[in-house]
Structure formats: C-alpha cells, structure tokens
Design a protein around this motif. Structure first.
Motif, PDB file in Angstrom:
ATOM      1  N   LYS A 187       3.796   1.516  -1.196  1.00 24.00           N
ATOM      2  CA  LYS A 187       4.371   1.650  -2.540  1.00 24.00           C
ATOM      3  C   LYS A 187       3.355   2.262  -3.498  1.00 24.00           C
ATOM      4  CE  LYS A 187       8.027  -1.781  -3.154  1.00 24.00           C
ATOM      5  NZ  LYS A 187       8.403  -3.028  -3.861  1.00 24.00           N
ATOM      6  N   ALA A 188       2.115   1.733  -3.457  1.00 18.99           N
ATOM      7  CA  ALA A 188       1.078   2.259  -4.352  1.00 18.99           C
ATOM      8  C   ALA A 188       0.855   3.741  -4.087  1.00 18.99           C
ATOM      9  CB  ALA A 188      -0.218   1.476  -4.144  1.00 18.99           C
ATOM     10  N   THR A 225       0.835  -1.204   0.000  1.00 19.41           N
ATOM     11  CA  THR A 225       0.000   0.000   0.000  1.00 19.41           C
ATOM     12  C   THR A 225       0.871   1.257   0.000  1.00 19.41           C
ATOM     13  OG1 THR A 225      -1.645  -1.236   1.255  1.00 19.41           O
ATOM     14  CG2 THR A 225      -1.901   1.154   1.172  1.00 19.41           C
ATOM     15  N   PRO A 281       3.445  -5.813  -6.537  1.00 17.33           N
ATOM     16  CA  PRO A 281       2.655  -4.585  -6.360  1.00 17.33           C
ATOM     17  C   PRO A 281       1.161  -4.848  -6.426  1.00 17.33           C
ATOM     18  CG  PRO A 281       3.802  -4.591  -8.490  1.00 17.33           C
ATOM     19  CD  PRO A 281       4.326  -5.765  -7.712  1.00 17.33           C
ATOM     20  N   VAL A 296      -1.902  -5.172  -3.378  1.00 16.76           N
ATOM     21  CA  VAL A 296      -2.804  -4.191  -2.772  1.00 16.76           C
ATOM     22  C   VAL A 296      -4.241  -4.370  -3.221  1.00 16.76           C
ATOM     23  CG1 VAL A 296      -1.154  -2.386  -2.296  1.00 16.76           C
ATOM     24  CG2 VAL A 296      -2.137  -2.541  -4.578  1.00 16.76           C
ATOM     25  N   PHE A 297      -4.415  -5.010  -4.406  1.00 12.69           N
ATOM     26  CA  PHE A 297      -5.770  -5.128  -4.928  1.00 12.69           C
ATOM     27  C   PHE A 297      -6.406  -6.452  -4.561  1.00 12.69           C
ATOM     28  CE2 PHE A 297      -3.724  -2.179  -8.006  1.00 12.69           C
ATOM     29  CZ  PHE A 297      -4.449  -1.059  -7.634  1.00 12.69           C
TER      30      PHE A 297
END
Ligand SMILES: Nc1ncnc2c1ncn2[C@@H]1O[C@H](COP(=O)(O)OP(=O)(O)O)[C@@H](O)[C@H]1O
Ligand SMILES: [Mg+2]
Lengths: 232, 413
Positions: B326-327, B324, B407, B410-411
């Motif tokens: 990173k996003a 999160t 990455p 997060v989803f």
C-alpha cells in the motif's frame, strides 16, 4: 524549488476519550535535491510527520505540498497513485517480501509502478549492481545480512526513479559501520539521481551525510535548522 | 512477471499441501455426490436411452417406466397398421425370483424380440442376441453376476420353477432403483412371468374341472431336465410396451396421438418424454436429489472453511507485506488481486487432483459396485465453477482483513 513543503501541520490521536496532540504546528521546506535528516527523541512525532508528508496519514490540520502539488486535498486513491509515481520508501525493518528473491523484490516494485515486460529484470539487476549486490540477486531476504537487506530496500526504493525518497530510521537495525555504509550509499545514489531525501534517524554518526538537519521535539521543530554542509 | 501470490502460497509448502488436500476432498465430495446423482438418474433410463424406438406406447395407467399395466400382445400387431409406423415391436416387463446355489434374488425380466431392431439391452454382441432365441436363455448385466451367483456364460439357474441359462453378458443396463435385470426373448419372458405361483403344481383345465398334479416331491434342481419348451405368444399374452419406429420425416407428436386413438387404453411417449418423466419420477420419489445435494453443499462448506482459514492466516501473517504494498502505491485492486490469485491457484490445484480422484473412485465403483459416478464434461466444468466460487468467496474474508490494515504498520520496528 521546494520539493517537500509543510504548513502548520497538526496531528492528534484519540486514545479512549483523551486526545493526544502529537504534532503541534510544523512548518517545513525541503529544497529539491537536498538530503534532509530529521532527528529527535523517541515519541517526538517523527514517524507521524513522515507518514503525513508521504500521504499515508492525513493531518488533523495543515497542508502538505510535494513537488508543487498540494496533496492534503487528494483522495485516498489519488494519494496512492502519487506515492506510486513519486515516492520511494525505506523502512527500519526493511519490509522486503520474504518469499521473493532480491531481484524479484525489485521486479515487483517495477511491476507495481506499471512497468511490464522482460526489461524489468535488467533494470532490477542494474539497480542491485548499483547497491553492490550484483552477486546476490537470487538470494531470499532471509539469506542476506541486515546491511544487504537494506541495500536491496534502497534499490527497491529507487525503482521507478522517484523524485522523493523517504526513510524512517533506515540504520536503526544495523550496526554503526554498516549503517554508515548504507547512508553513504543512499547519499551517493540520491545525489547521482537528483532525488530529494528525507531521512528520520536517531543515529548521530550519520549526520555528516545530511545537507541539513531538522530537530523535532515534543511535536514542534526545536530550533532553526542548521546547515550542516555550511559547517564543514 | 513476479507473482507474489504464488510465491507466498508456496512459501510454507507443508501448510499449502494440507490446504490443497482439504480442497481436493471438498471437490471430490461435490463431484461424487453430483456424479452419483447423475449416474443414479441416468441408470433409471439406460434401456430407454439405448433403444432405437421413437415412440413408446404404454398403458394409460402408467406410473413409471417399470410400474405399468400390461395390454394384450395383439395391440402390437395393431400398432403396425397405424399410419406413419415403420415398425412396431413388443417389450414385456415382469418380475420374478432368481434361484442360484439355493439363494434367492428378486429380478426384473425384460422380454423383447431378439431379432428385432428397436430394443437393445446395453452393450451386447449379436451372437448373444441370437442365442436368446433358444428356450430358457437369458442375458444379464456384468455388474449383476455376483448377485445372481453366475460365473460366466453357460451357467444355469432357475427363475421361479423354470430353468435359465446365461447365454451372454451385457453392460450399462441396470437401474439402481430396480431389481436385477434379466433380458430374454418375449416367449421366454412370457413363460417366466406366467409361471406364477403354481410352484410345484401343474394344473390342467379339463372339461368342467381342474386337475392338478402335485409335484412337491420333485427335486428343485432337477427342474431343468423335464420342462417343456415355452409356448409361442398368444394374441392375449400380456405385453408392457409397444416400441414404435416412425417412418422417416413423421411428426412424432401427431403419430403419438394417432397411436393413442387407435390403441385403446394407451398413452404414447416420445423417447425423450419417457426419459424425462422417468428420471423426474425417481428424483422426486426418492428424494435422492435432496440428499446428494445436501452432501454436495456440505462439501462446498468444508472447502470454503479450509480455503478461508488458509487465506486468512496467510494474510494475517503477511499484513506488513500488504501494508508495504500500500505504501509503495499499490491500488486496492492490486492488493485484492494478490489474494484472489492465491485463491484461484488453490481452486485450480485442488480441483485437478480432486477430479482425478473422483474419476479413479468412479471407475472402481462402476466396476465393482455397479454404481456409476457420472462425470460429464458439463458437470466437470460445473464443479470447476463451484470450486472457483468457493475459493474466491472465501477470499472475501481475507480481503476484509487487508482493507483494515493500519497504514502505519510499515513503520513499526
Ligand atoms: N496511530 C496512533 N494512535 C495513537 N497514538 C499514536 C499513533 N501513532 C503514533 N502515536 C503516538 O504519537 C506519538 C509520536 O509517535 P511517533 O510519530 O511514532 O514518534 P517517533 O517516530 O518520533 O518515535 C507517540 O506518543 C505515539 O504513541
Ligand atoms: Mg518512529
């Protein structure tokens, strides 16, 4: 002005020796200030497309332009900075930091965006008031309901005043009336602040919050987008 | 400032405390091992360190501080005549056996001039020093009271066949690699050292023959009653060192060479040279540096394993958080600094109690075991440095894990 533009986005994943084509050439243009819903069956590639549009994944082919800047050419580092400065995220599972209070979650986001100093606390408090959680600032995420958590996440996404908001299934973990409230709040705040919003959803009950809906099916945009607002 | 590192660290308090205990013991292990090494090394030269002498003159055959050949007392008088010498005093070192309550302890006796300036056996009162002028009187280190079976000042025992009365107690003198130290006057020491193997026999040199009186019948404990006072030092009495005080402004290296050439068969050391060579001798001779160093390294490894394990678990459990971050646009450095900050907190919060523990243990061992765990400001800073390196080094594993986070995490629902 177009805030989010995609040209011929293709994406393949290698699993073992077989290559799966998930996105097969997507063209998309979302005008500035619009709230766009993207719908489609599970596995159709919605999350993959959102990741590419947000600069989290690099497409196998095609270009993405955000706010007039071509991001597909940027380095990983430049993409990180771009996300930090221009995009707010909202996730299906909220992704709040469980060790931080609601207020601290937002302060951390502000810190990350390079904002320092005691002013952060006031900004964070103000954002929480805007999402109706002025009386929950010191609660840990574990002590908040799903809807409240997603409100904190909305406040966090708005921290730093990004131009773009990207949300992946923001109501999937909420019951339908809470989901409606959350979407209405997003709609209200986005319009208020002039954000461009892309929401991925399964939820047919929130379609009327959208300015426009795009359907994704099997890696392709299914049909011409329909102007929802025009139908009302 | 909101610190994700600190909050994440304290989120699971019991686990955090267990980790801190692990680090604390690692710190203690390192501190105690290096402290014992330092205490041990320093103990071998405490007497040199506390003396006022600028130069120590020994036999040229010297092996270490306590293992050297004697030379005649007359050379002390000769040393006084050497140009640049302000004062010269004798120190004699010998060995013997201490009998108390029918039990035997080996000892090292140091004879010096109690009225002199150059030799001072640790932290001792002037009264005790003056008392050494009495025949068969001695000072011992407090930490040796139990070994000598002495309860306090005024207690008596025997050294070889001669009586001894403890007239004072001192501290910070005993070398950990030596027999128990006894401090007395030159005259007394000479008597103790030369009382030799003639135990129970008193021999007199007559004209052309030796007359010996067998004294075996004598009760050992009655020895005190009818012993003659020690004889004054003769010119050929053996002494071990000449302690030299240089005149102000004297070049010590040149004075050393003058002393060596004037006093035949001798080798002169400045105070620091004798300290350095003695400490080096014991460190090499005993391998204690290696053994204690090994213990310290084990401590560091244990600490690293504990910290690495905790950080790695913490990161693995919080992968979504890091994704999160990173996003949301956190740079690699932002993310590493969260982990590094965690490791630094662990270092600091393990170090402080660890050091306090060692300080407590050291005070206890010094008082009861005579083993000094020497923690100097420099070594305390050194251990802090090692602790920080240990913790930050362990953070590398956790950082590895974070750099590989998908990455897309997060989803995920
Ligand atoms: N990292 C990945 N590696 C391999 N396959 C993936 C990866 N991410 C997504 N996919 C596949 O891509 C397809 C689309 O996934 P996704 O974009 O998550 O769909 P949606 O969000 O519409 O449900 C799925 O078949 C999924 O298995
Ligand atoms: Mg999805």
């Amino acid at each position: 002005m177009v805030a989010i533009a995609a040209h011929n986005i293709q994406m393949s994943f290698m699993s073992g020796t077989t290559e799966t084509k998930v996105l097969k050439g997507i063209d998309l243009a979302i005008p500035s200030g619009q709230i766009r819903l993207m719908m489609g069956p599970s596995g159709s590639g919605k999350t993959t497309l959102l990741s590419i549009l947000a600069g989290i994944l690099t497409p196998s082919a095609g270009q993405v332009e955000l706010l007039g800047q071509e991001i597909t050419q940027l380095s990983r580092k430049q993409l990180t900075v771009f996300r930090r400065d221009h995009i707010g995220f909202i996730f299906q599972s909220f992704n709040l930091f469980p060790a931080l209070t609601a207020l601290e979650n937002i302060e951390l986001a502000l810190q990350l965006k390079g904002k320092k100093g005691p002013g952060n606390q006031e900004i964070a408090f103000d954002l929480l008031k805007q999402v109706g959680l002025g009386d929950r600032v010191n609660n840990l995420p574990a002590d908040l309901s799903g809807g409240q958590k997603q409100r904190v996440a909305i406040a966090r996404a708005l921290a730093g005043e990004p131009e773009l908001i990207m949300a992946d299934e923001p109501t999937a973990a909420l019951d339908s009336s809470t989901g409606r409230d959350v979407i209405e709040l997003m709609q209200y705040l986005a319009k208020n602040k002039g954000c461009t919003v892309l929401i991925i959803t399964h939820d047919p009950r929130i379609t009327d919050a959208a300015d426009e809906i795009t359907y994704l099916e099997d890696g392709l945009l299914a049909s011409e987008s329909s102007l929802v607002t025009g139908l009302h | 400032m909101v610190s994700l590192a600190r909050k994440n660290l304290l989120k699971d308090l019991p686990r955090f405390l267990v980790a801190q205990a692990g680090i604390m013991f690692a710190v203690s292990l390192v501190t105690i091992q290096t402290g014992i090494l330092k205490g041990f090394t320093r103990s071998t030269t405490l007497l040199i360190d506390s003396s006022e002498a600028d130069i120590w003159v020994a036999s040229e055959n010297i092996v270490n501080f306590e293992l050297t050949e004697p030379f005649p007392y007359v050379q002390v008088r000769q040393a006084e005549e050497v140009e640049g010498v302000a004062r010269a005093e004798a120190l004699t070192i010998g060995s013997g056996r201490w009998y108390s309550d029918g039990k035997l302890t080996t000892l090292r006796v140091f004879g010096f001039d109690p009225n002199g300036d150059l030799f001072r056996p640790g932290d001792v009162s002037d009264n005790s020093m003056q008392a050494l002028n009495a025949p068969y009187s001695a000072l011992i280190d407090r930490t040796n009271m139990r070994s000598f079976r002495i309860d306090g000042v005024g207690d008596t025992a025997r050294i070889r066949q001669l009586p001894v009365m403890v007239v004072g107690l001192t501290r910070d003198t005993q070398s950990l690699v030596s027999s128990k130290f006894v401090f007395t006057s030159l005259v007394n020491a000479n008597a103790y050292i030369s009382s030799g193997f003639s135990a129970g026999l008193t021999c007199q040199l007559g004209e052309g023959d030796i007359t010996c009186i067998n004294a075996f019948q004598r009760e050992p404990d009655a020895a005190n009653a009818d012993v003659a006072d020690p004889e004054p030092l003769k010119a050929d009495a053996p002494v071990t060192y000449v302690l030299v005080k240089a005149k102000p402004g004297e070049n010590l290296q040149r004075l050393k060479r003058r002393l060596e050439s004037e006093l035949s068969g001798t080798k002169a050391f400045t105070k620091n040279e004798l300290i350095t060579s003695t400490q080096a001798y014991w460190q090499n001779r005993t391998g204690i540096g290696f053994i204690l160093g090994l213990g310290a390294i084990v401590g560091v490894i244990v600490g690293m394993v504990v910290v690495a394990q905790i950080l790695y678990t913490s990161v693995s459990e919080n992968l979504r958080e890091f994704g999160t971050l990173k996003a949301m646009g956190a740079s690699d450095w932002d993310i590493y600094s969260v982990i590094l900050e965690q490791s630094l907190w662990m270092a600091l919060l393990g170090y402080v109690p660890g050091l306090l523990l060692c300080w407590g243990v050291g005070t206890w061992t010094a008082a009861t075991q005579g083993i000094v765990v020497l923690i100097t400001p420099l070594s305390a800073v050194g251990v802090l440095g090692i602790t920080v390196v240990m913790c930050v080094g362990s953070a590398v594993f956790a950082i590895q894990k974070v750099t590989r986070v998908d990455p897309g995490i997060v989803f995920k629902a």
